[in-house]
Design an enzyme around this catalytic site. Structure first.
Site, mmCIF file in Angstrom:
data_model
loop_
_atom_site.group_PDB
_atom_site.id
_atom_site.type_symbol
_atom_site.label_atom_id
_atom_site.label_comp_id
_atom_site.label_asym_id
_atom_site.label_seq_id
_atom_site.Cartn_x
_atom_site.Cartn_y
_atom_site.Cartn_z
ATOM 1 N N LYS A 165 0.782 -1.224 -0.056
ATOM 2 C CA LYS A 165 -0.034 0.008 -0.007
ATOM 3 C C LYS A 165 0.676 1.250 -0.081
ATOM 4 C CE LYS A 165 0.827 1.933 3.372
ATOM 5 N NZ LYS A 165 2.087 2.288 3.944
ATOM 6 N N TYR A 253 -4.426 4.580 6.413
ATOM 7 C CA TYR A 253 -5.097 3.725 7.459
ATOM 8 C C TYR A 253 -6.158 4.351 8.042
ATOM 9 C CZ TYR A 253 -0.669 0.730 6.950
ATOM 10 O OH TYR A 253 0.429 0.098 6.674
HETATM 11 P P1 NAD Z 1 12.289 1.358 2.916
HETATM 12 O O1 NAD Z 1 13.140 2.777 2.560
HETATM 13 O O2 NAD Z 1 12.749 0.797 4.069
HETATM 14 O O3 NAD Z 1 12.941 0.186 1.626
HETATM 15 C C1 NAD Z 1 12.772 0.674 0.125
HETATM 16 C C2 NAD Z 1 13.497 -0.274 -0.521
HETATM 17 O O4 NAD Z 1 13.393 -0.086 -1.929
HETATM 18 C C3 NAD Z 1 14.990 -0.052 -0.351
HETATM 19 O O5 NAD Z 1 15.737 -0.559 0.659
HETATM 20 C C4 NAD Z 1 15.744 -0.437 -1.745
HETATM 21 O O6 NAD Z 1 15.833 -1.759 -1.579
HETATM 22 C C5 NAD Z 1 14.574 -0.200 -2.605
HETATM 23 N N1 NAD Z 1 14.588 0.818 -3.803
HETATM 24 C C6 NAD Z 1 14.602 0.551 -4.819
HETATM 25 N N2 NAD Z 1 14.869 2.000 -5.574
HETATM 26 C C7 NAD Z 1 14.533 2.793 -4.533
HETATM 27 C C8 NAD Z 1 14.758 4.272 -4.601
HETATM 28 N N3 NAD Z 1 14.777 5.044 -5.749
HETATM 29 N N4 NAD Z 1 14.725 4.844 -3.393
HETATM 30 C C9 NAD Z 1 14.781 4.208 -2.280
HETATM 31 N N5 NAD Z 1 14.480 2.657 -2.162
HETATM 32 C C10 NAD Z 1 14.498 2.367 -3.250
HETATM 33 O O7 NAD Z 1 11.067 1.400 2.615
HETATM 34 P P2 NAD Z 1 9.709 0.404 3.313
HETATM 35 O O8 NAD Z 1 9.437 1.193 4.532
HETATM 36 O O9 NAD Z 1 10.370 -0.870 3.301
HETATM 37 O O10 NAD Z 1 8.693 0.735 2.162
HETATM 38 C C11 NAD Z 1 8.582 0.147 1.128
HETATM 39 C C12 NAD Z 1 7.046 -0.133 0.766
HETATM 40 O O11 NAD Z 1 6.315 -0.689 1.817
HETATM 41 C C13 NAD Z 1 6.444 1.349 0.408
HETATM 42 O O12 NAD Z 1 5.270 1.099 -0.571
HETATM 43 C C14 NAD Z 1 5.414 1.423 2.039
HETATM 44 O O13 NAD Z 1 4.409 1.990 1.714
HETATM 45 C C15 NAD Z 1 5.388 -0.253 2.228
HETATM 46 N N6 NAD Z 1 5.060 -0.095 3.594
HETATM 47 C C16 NAD Z 1 3.986 -0.724 4.181
HETATM 48 C C17 NAD Z 1 3.921 -1.174 5.475
HETATM 49 C C18 NAD Z 1 2.643 -1.672 6.010
HETATM 50 O O14 NAD Z 1 2.444 -1.766 7.286
HETATM 51 N N7 NAD Z 1 1.917 -2.127 5.054
HETATM 52 C C19 NAD Z 1 4.814 -0.581 6.377
HETATM 53 C C20 NAD Z 1 6.168 -0.097 5.802
HETATM 54 C C21 NAD Z 1 6.200 0.205 4.556
#
Ligand code: NAD
Length: 404
Positions: A165, A253
């Site tokens: 999401k 949310y």
């Molecule tokens: P994060 O920054 O921890 O990780 C993102 C990852 O994407 C990076 O580690 C990298 O591997 C990759 N990536 C590839 N291209 C990138 C770019 N141009 N810039 C940055 N990262 C890039 O983020 P996250 O918190 O893991 O979030 C990732 C996804 O998960 C998002 O869509 C977020 O909305 C979703 N999310 C959902 C929940 C939930 O509870 N459902 C919680 C956190 C995040």
């Protein structure tokens, strides 16, 4: 006209906040807007091992024969911290491959999950997944601005897609994702984990059973104060990767809760945004979004989300003509609390362990793939929500009530 159709000044009085609506998003969606050259790019790149997210101490057991193999795309905090452990314990699914732009991180993660070297992919050889029969589905855990492109690529290699999401940053992107799913004849699910979490599921049942009588209003608060950061280091503050910011990431949310608890979609939306000048965190995104919605039944909802409001809060309350339901915290990973008040008597409810939400969500997608079970959170739900987010920003930018 109802009270909802008040003037902008009246809205701000009701909201109790002096928020302003800069015309930042007028005429273009966040996804289309350009970032500054120093911002993280709107393309998939390798990033360091995330600051949170632990790898398993022991390799998960080998999958059963009919288990759905997932390739996880994007090895960030959520993928390593929640998604991969959930896939490993969901029962009918397992991690079969990883896709990352950082080879060292990918090797470390793959080894912790017992994956062979040829199950490690990167953003350049992703298309080779088409020939990999170990992989049935792809879980997209990339920054939101990359969801649409990588979902299309995943369907192009013939796999099912579970996408984090929010689904994407614009209704057009969401439509593209749904079309790609149909063209490929493969399933698309949006990872709205609260639809698999016992507290939120129980709250949905209570509202369906009229536990608070007729719903009058719903209030939601999803906010925290983000530490110092900037678009060159954090995708969450880059407009082309995160849209308007807190609303897509966290406020969604509250938006979702208002819809699944009321059982309605709004007919009218009025919103205001705040974007303080001179703060690198908010150079490209909004700091706060306040939204009022009216539903066809006459019930209303008031949503507040922010990256600049402390102490943090994650709270949902429903007020009816015969009681109140309070969830605080409402939609996190754990620690949920829920109180139902009826006839002046408050009862604390504990419907189950919230931590099951992650693996149940994965198991549900496996059921959809293997048994054709109807998907509870399909692409169409994700698209509905992006359209509402779009309407919220339109209302703020154009300083008017948006009728849906
Ligand atoms: P994060 O920054 O921890 O990780 C993102 C990852 O994407 C990076 O580690 C990298 O591997 C990759 N990536 C590839 N291209 C990138 C770019 N141009 N810039 C940055 N990262 C890039 O983020 P996250 O918190 O893991 O979030 C990732 C996804 O998960 C998002 O869509 C977020 O909305 C979703 N999310 C959902 C929940 C939930 O509870 N459902 C919680 C956190 C995040």
């Amino acid at each position: 006209m109802t009270d909802f159709h008040h003037s902008r000044r009246r809205f701000m009085q009701l909201s109790g906040a002096a928020l302003i609506a800069p015309p930042l998003l007028t005429g273009c969606s966040p996804a289309q807007a350009a970032s500054s050259p120093a911002s993280l790019p709107r393309k998939a790149i390798g990033m360091p091992f995330p600051s949170w997210g632990r790898l398993p101490d022991t390799i998960p057991p080998a999958p059963k024969e009919d288990s759905v193999g997932f390739a996880v795309v994007g090895l960030g905090g959520y993928a390593i911290g929640q998604v991969m452990p959930a896939l490993a314990k969901a029962g009918r699914c397992h991690v079969a491959a990883v896709v990352s732009g950082n080879p060292d991180k990918a090797a470390r993660v793959a080894s912790a999950y017992g994956l062979p070297k040829d199950a490690i992919y990167n953003y350049d050889n992703f298309d080779e997944l088409a020939k990999d029969d170990r992989v049935d589905a792809i879980y997209i855990v990339l920054p939101t601005g990359l969801h649409a492109d990588w979902t299309e690529k995943a369907f192009a290699v013939g796999k099912h897609v579970l996408c984090e999401k929010p689904m994407a940053l614009s209704p057009q992107e969401g439509e593209r994702m749904i079309s790609a799913s149909k063209r490929a004849g493969r399933k698309l699910m949006i990872a709205y984990r609260c639809h698999f979490e016992p507290y939120n599921l129980h709250a949905m049942d209570l509202m369906r059973d009229k536990a608070v009588g007729t719903i009058k209003t719903i209030e939601t608060f999803q906010h925290y104060r983000m530490g110092p950061t900037s678009p060159s280091e954090n995708w969450r503050v880059v407009r082309s990767l995160a849209g308007g910011g807190a609303l897509e990431d966290y406020g969604i949310y509250g938006l979702q809760a208002a819809l699944y608890l009321s059982g309605e979609t709004p007919s009218h939306i009025r919103a205001v945004t705040e974007q303080p000048a001179g703060d690198p965190r908010f150079a490209e995104i909004f700091a706060s979004v306040r939204t009022e919605m009216q539903f066809p039944s006459g019930a209303t909802a008031s949503l507040f989300t922010s990256y600049d409001s402390a102490p943090g809060r994650n709270r949902v309350s429903v007020h009816g003509d015969a009681g109140t339901l309070l969830m605080d915290p409402a939609t996190g990973y754990g620690g949920h609390k829920m109180t139902l008040t009826q006839g002046g008597k408050a009862k604390v409810l504990k419907p189950g362990d919230p931590s099951v939400q992650f693996s149940r969500q994965c198991a549900h997608f496996a059921d959809a793939i293997l048994d054709d079970v109807e998907i509870r959170t399909p692409g169409e739900m994700g698209l509905r929500d992006i359209r509402l987010i779009d309407a919220i920003y339109t209302s703020a930018a154009e300083d008017r009530v948006v009728t849906l």
